[in-house]
Design an enzyme around this catalytic site. Structure first.
Site, short mmCIF file in Angstrom:
data_model
loop_
_atom_site.label_atom_id
_atom_site.label_comp_id
_atom_site.label_asym_id
_atom_site.label_seq_id
_atom_site.Cartn_x
_atom_site.Cartn_y
_atom_site.Cartn_z
N SER A 1 -2.88 -7.80 3.16
CA SER A 1 -3.16 -7.56 4.58
C SER A 1 -3.51 -8.88 5.28
O SER A 1 -3.16 -9.08 6.44
CB SER A 1 -4.33 -6.58 4.74
OG SER A 1 -3.99 -5.33 4.19
N HIS B 1 0.84 -1.21 0.00
CA HIS B 1 0.00 0.00 0.00
C HIS B 1 0.87 1.26 0.00
O HIS B 1 0.63 2.20 -0.74
CB HIS B 1 -0.90 0.04 1.25
CG HIS B 1 -1.91 -1.06 1.34
ND1 HIS B 1 -2.10 -1.81 2.48
CD2 HIS B 1 -2.81 -1.53 0.44
CE1 HIS B 1 -3.07 -2.69 2.28
NE2 HIS B 1 -3.51 -2.55 1.05
N LYS C 1 -18.21 -6.57 7.91
CA LYS C 1 -16.96 -7.15 8.39
C LYS C 1 -16.59 -6.61 9.77
O LYS C 1 -16.86 -5.48 10.08
CB LYS C 1 -15.81 -6.81 7.43
CG LYS C 1 -15.80 -7.63 6.17
CD LYS C 1 -14.47 -7.41 5.45
CE LYS C 1 -14.48 -7.97 4.05
NZ LYS C 1 -13.33 -7.49 3.28
N ARG D 1 -2.29 -6.13 -8.13
CA ARG D 1 -1.16 -7.02 -7.85
C ARG D 1 -0.91 -7.98 -9.01
O ARG D 1 0.21 -8.18 -9.43
CB ARG D 1 -1.39 -7.80 -6.56
CG ARG D 1 -1.07 -6.96 -5.34
CD ARG D 1 -1.64 -7.54 -4.10
NE ARG D 1 -3.09 -7.49 -4.12
CZ ARG D 1 -3.86 -7.80 -3.12
NH1 ARG D 1 -3.33 -8.24 -2.02
NH2 ARG D 1 -5.17 -7.71 -3.21
P1 ADP Z 1 -9.85 -3.60 -0.22
O1 ADP Z 1 -10.35 -4.43 0.92
O2 ADP Z 1 -10.73 -2.44 -0.57
O3 ADP Z 1 -9.37 -4.37 -1.43
P2 ADP Z 1 -7.14 -3.31 0.62
O4 ADP Z 1 -6.75 -2.57 1.85
O5 ADP Z 1 -6.93 -4.78 0.61
O6 ADP Z 1 -8.61 -2.86 0.37
O7 ADP Z 1 -6.37 -2.71 -0.64
C1 ADP Z 1 -6.50 -1.36 -1.02
C2 ADP Z 1 -5.89 -1.16 -2.40
O8 ADP Z 1 -4.52 -1.52 -2.38
C3 ADP Z 1 -6.51 -2.02 -3.50
O9 ADP Z 1 -6.49 -1.29 -4.70
C4 ADP Z 1 -5.59 -3.21 -3.55
O10 ADP Z 1 -5.62 -3.84 -4.83
C5 ADP Z 1 -4.25 -2.54 -3.33
N1 ADP Z 1 -3.26 -3.44 -2.77
C6 ADP Z 1 -3.44 -4.41 -1.84
N2 ADP Z 1 -2.29 -5.04 -1.58
C7 ADP Z 1 -1.34 -4.47 -2.35
C8 ADP Z 1 0.06 -4.69 -2.57
N3 ADP Z 1 0.70 -5.67 -1.94
N4 ADP Z 1 0.70 -3.90 -3.44
C9 ADP Z 1 0.04 -2.93 -4.10
N5 ADP Z 1 -1.28 -2.68 -3.96
C10 ADP Z 1 -1.97 -3.43 -3.10
#
Ligand code: ADP
Length: 162
Positions: A126, A16, A40, A89
């Site tokens: 995450s 992120h 959730k 990703r």
């Molecule tokens: P959501 O639950 O809305 O998908 P996340 O917190 O999992 O939210 O992810 C937020 C954003 O970051 C999304 O666009 C997701 O694809 C992106 N993202 C998640 N993990 C990574 C990563 N390892 N590298 C780059 N972008 C990521």
């Protein structure tokens, strides 16, 4: 142009942060929005996730962190964002991301831009961080060092939340 990068960030990862850093040099202003899906139960409250993101982005002058329980397009309009930004990703992220992009275009007339994540973070999520932290496995190298202890502490007290 101003972008809004939204997610649940439960917790924020180095993947992120990589997207936020790259976005901060591409856009005039980047809003990082912590959103909650009401069904959730999260490991961290909305405010805790907002605080962690503020801590790890404080060196970036054009990044503003906020949180909201409503719809992303409403928040985007309220803060004056021009586009929604999401990180990709790999190809398996695309079907859901495309559905959301089309929906946000339809309901909010707002376009979504995608940044492809840096290769070293393409297998990072995450949920992997939460699983490792619950089993007390190392999470250094997955999340910014400033929030490692917060994650272990939260996993010890609320082990089965998202
Ligand atoms: P959501 O639950 O809305 O998908 P996340 O917190 O999992 O939210 O992810 C937020 C954003 O970051 C999304 O666009 C997701 O694809 C992106 N993202 C998640 N993990 C990574 C990563 N390892 N590298 C780059 N972008 C990521």
């Amino acid at each position: 142009m101003k972008a809004i990068y939204a997610g649940s960030f439960s917790p924020p990862t180095l993947g992120h942060l990589d997207i936020i850093r790259r976005a901060s040099s591409l856009f005039e202003e980047v809003f990082v929005a912590v959103l909650s899906q009401s069904e959730k139960r999260y490991l961290f409250s909305l405010k805790e996730r907002e605080e962690m993101l503020s801590r790890i982005t404080r060196d970036m002058q054009n990044v503003r962190v906020l949180s909201d329980e409503g719809m992303l397009v409403d928040l985007a309009r309220r803060v004056g964002a021009d586009v929604i930004l999401r990180g990709i990703r790999d190809a398996s992220d695309l079907p859901l991301e495309m559905q959301m992009a089309v929906a946000n275009r339809r309901i909010g007339e707002m376009d979504t831009l995608f940044l492809v994540c840096s290769p070293q973070y393409s297998l990072l999520s995450s949920s992997i961080v939460r699983d490792c932290a619950r089993h007390k496995a190392p999470i250094e190298g997955m999340v910014p060092p400033e929030i490692v202890e917060d994650i272990y502490r939260a996993c010890a007290t609320a082990p089965d939340s998202k």
